[in-house]
Design a protein around this motif. Structure first.
Motif, short mmCIF file in Angstrom:
data_model
loop_
_atom_site.label_atom_id
_atom_site.label_comp_id
_atom_site.label_asym_id
_atom_site.label_seq_id
_atom_site.Cartn_x
_atom_site.Cartn_y
_atom_site.Cartn_z
N ALA A 160 61.93 -1.68 -37.16
CA ALA A 160 63.22 -0.98 -37.31
C ALA A 160 63.77 -0.56 -35.95
N GLY A 161 62.89 -0.12 -35.06
CA GLY A 161 63.34 0.25 -33.73
C GLY A 161 63.88 -0.95 -32.96
N TYR A 162 63.20 -2.09 -33.10
CA TYR A 162 63.67 -3.31 -32.44
C TYR A 162 65.02 -3.75 -32.98
N LEU A 163 65.15 -3.75 -34.31
CA LEU A 163 66.42 -4.15 -34.92
C LEU A 163 67.56 -3.24 -34.49
N PHE A 164 67.28 -1.94 -34.40
CA PHE A 164 68.34 -1.00 -34.02
C PHE A 164 68.78 -1.23 -32.57
N CYS A 165 67.82 -1.37 -31.66
CA CYS A 165 68.18 -1.62 -30.26
C CYS A 165 68.96 -2.92 -30.11
N TRP A 166 68.53 -3.95 -30.81
CA TRP A 166 69.22 -5.25 -30.74
C TRP A 166 70.62 -5.14 -31.32
N ALA A 167 70.74 -4.42 -32.45
CA ALA A 167 72.05 -4.27 -33.10
C ALA A 167 73.03 -3.53 -32.20
N ILE A 168 72.56 -2.55 -31.46
CA ILE A 168 73.44 -1.77 -30.59
C ILE A 168 73.79 -2.55 -29.33
N LEU A 169 72.82 -3.19 -28.70
CA LEU A 169 73.09 -3.92 -27.47
C LEU A 169 73.77 -5.27 -27.72
N ALA A 170 73.38 -5.94 -28.80
CA ALA A 170 73.92 -7.27 -29.16
C ALA A 170 73.64 -8.30 -28.07
N GLU A 171 72.70 -8.07 -27.21
CA GLU A 171 72.28 -8.97 -26.15
C GLU A 171 70.97 -8.42 -25.56
N ARG B 33 79.78 -10.00 -34.27
CA ARG B 33 80.71 -9.79 -33.15
C ARG B 33 81.40 -8.45 -33.39
N LEU B 34 80.77 -7.39 -32.91
CA LEU B 34 81.25 -6.04 -33.16
C LEU B 34 81.70 -5.40 -31.86
N SER B 35 82.71 -4.57 -31.96
CA SER B 35 83.28 -3.95 -30.77
C SER B 35 82.29 -2.98 -30.12
N LEU B 36 82.46 -2.80 -28.83
CA LEU B 36 81.64 -1.83 -28.11
C LEU B 36 81.84 -0.43 -28.67
N ARG B 37 83.08 -0.10 -28.99
CA ARG B 37 83.37 1.23 -29.53
C ARG B 37 82.65 1.46 -30.85
N LYS C 16 89.68 0.10 -26.49
CA LYS C 16 90.56 -0.84 -27.17
C LYS C 16 90.14 -0.99 -28.62
N LYS C 17 91.11 -0.92 -29.52
CA LYS C 17 90.81 -1.02 -30.93
C LYS C 17 90.58 -2.47 -31.31
N THR C 18 89.37 -2.76 -31.90
CA THR C 18 89.04 -4.11 -32.34
C THR C 18 88.45 -4.02 -33.74
N ASN C 19 88.46 -5.14 -34.43
CA ASN C 19 87.90 -5.18 -35.78
C ASN C 19 86.40 -5.29 -35.72
N ALA C 20 85.72 -4.47 -36.49
CA ALA C 20 84.25 -4.51 -36.57
C ALA C 20 83.88 -5.26 -37.85
N VAL C 21 83.66 -6.57 -37.70
CA VAL C 21 83.36 -7.39 -38.87
C VAL C 21 82.08 -8.15 -38.62
#
Length: 269
Positions: A167-178, A185-189, A264-269
């Protein structure tokens, strides 16, 4: 004599998780070395991050710390911070999936890619899902009888620590996305918002434990529970602030023309 043999056998089994971590790390380093001999190369920093994450996990699962964690809630919380928060961040920065894709034969690589784009992986790797698995799992562990149950059932104990790590690995990966490419493809915001929600809910759990003496039914004194809650509160904040620093550092390292606007406002999809 038989008792001595049984004790020695048990002692050897206690070190099995450390041995597995060592083997996994050697496999990573050998694959990284092979990539460094090729044109594409491989960053030595990634190898350092993987080794650091492995070292933290090895320290956490070594028999001395495991024994401390089993009898002392503060020890358990230190183990949780190492396995569930600091080590996963180091491993994510090591880009193990990218290395695996470069190392596997083409057929194996296609199977890994198919898995990464499967509905299940897309679901659990979304920042919100990863937040629920990571922080929600802590609420279930400490505010229900599950923690007390884990003290008497070794299998439950092992499953809980595996959950911490994954769960910790998935969370870090989900937040960093790299550096391993995320299927989202989720916005930084948006990702920063989820991270701030994680900090808030993690801190709230620490306060609930400190104020109401959770987890209960464990034989731990209130003073011990409160000391463990402080470790969770301050140690968790440190880990999540470090994750935020890494996220913003990765953002700043991108060329300006490729850098996403922070507000900048972007779509989080």
């Amino acid at each position: 004599m038989q008792a001595h043999d049984h004790a020695a056998h048990g002692s050897m089994l206690d070190w099995l998780p450390v041995a597995l971590i060592v083997l996994l790390t050697l496999a990573y380093l050998l694959a990284a070395y092979a990539q460094r001999q090729q044109t594409a190369g491989w960053s030595v920093w990634r190898s350092i991050f993987f080794s650091l994450g492995s070292l933290l996990i090895a320290i956490a699962v070594a028999p001395p710390l495991m024994a401390w964690a089993h009898h002392d809630l503060v020890g358990h919380m230190v183990l949780h911070l190492l396995i569930g928060m600091f080590a996963p961040l180091a491993w994510v920065l090591a880009a193990p999936v990218t290395l695996l894709l470069r190392t596997l034969p083409q057929a194996g690589g296609r199977q890994v890619v198919a898995l990464l784009h499967s509905r299940f992986v897309r679901f659990v790797s979304h920042p919100v899902s990863a937040l629920v698995l990571n922080i929600g799992g802590m609420y279930v562990l400490y505010l229900t009888p599950l923690y007390a149950l884990s003290l008497h059932h070794p299998i439950v104990h092992v499953v809980i620590h595996l959950h911490f790590l994954l769960a910790g690995y998935l969370f870090c990966w989900a937040i960093l996305a790299e550096p391993d490419v995320s299927p989202h493809r989720l916005s930084l915001r948006f990702r920063l918002g989820v991270l701030f929600a994680s900090i808030a809910t993690h801190s709230l759990l620490g306060k609930l434990m400190y104020g109401y003496g959770w987890p209960r039914g464990t034989g731990h004194s209130l003073e011990e529970v409160q000391a463990a809650a402080q470790w969770m509160y301050y140690g968790g904040d440190l880990a999540e602030v470090l994750l935020a620093v890494v996220l913003l550092t990765l953002w700043l390292r991108k060329p300006v023309e490729r850098r996403e606007g922070l507000f900048k406002k972007t779509n989080a999809v």
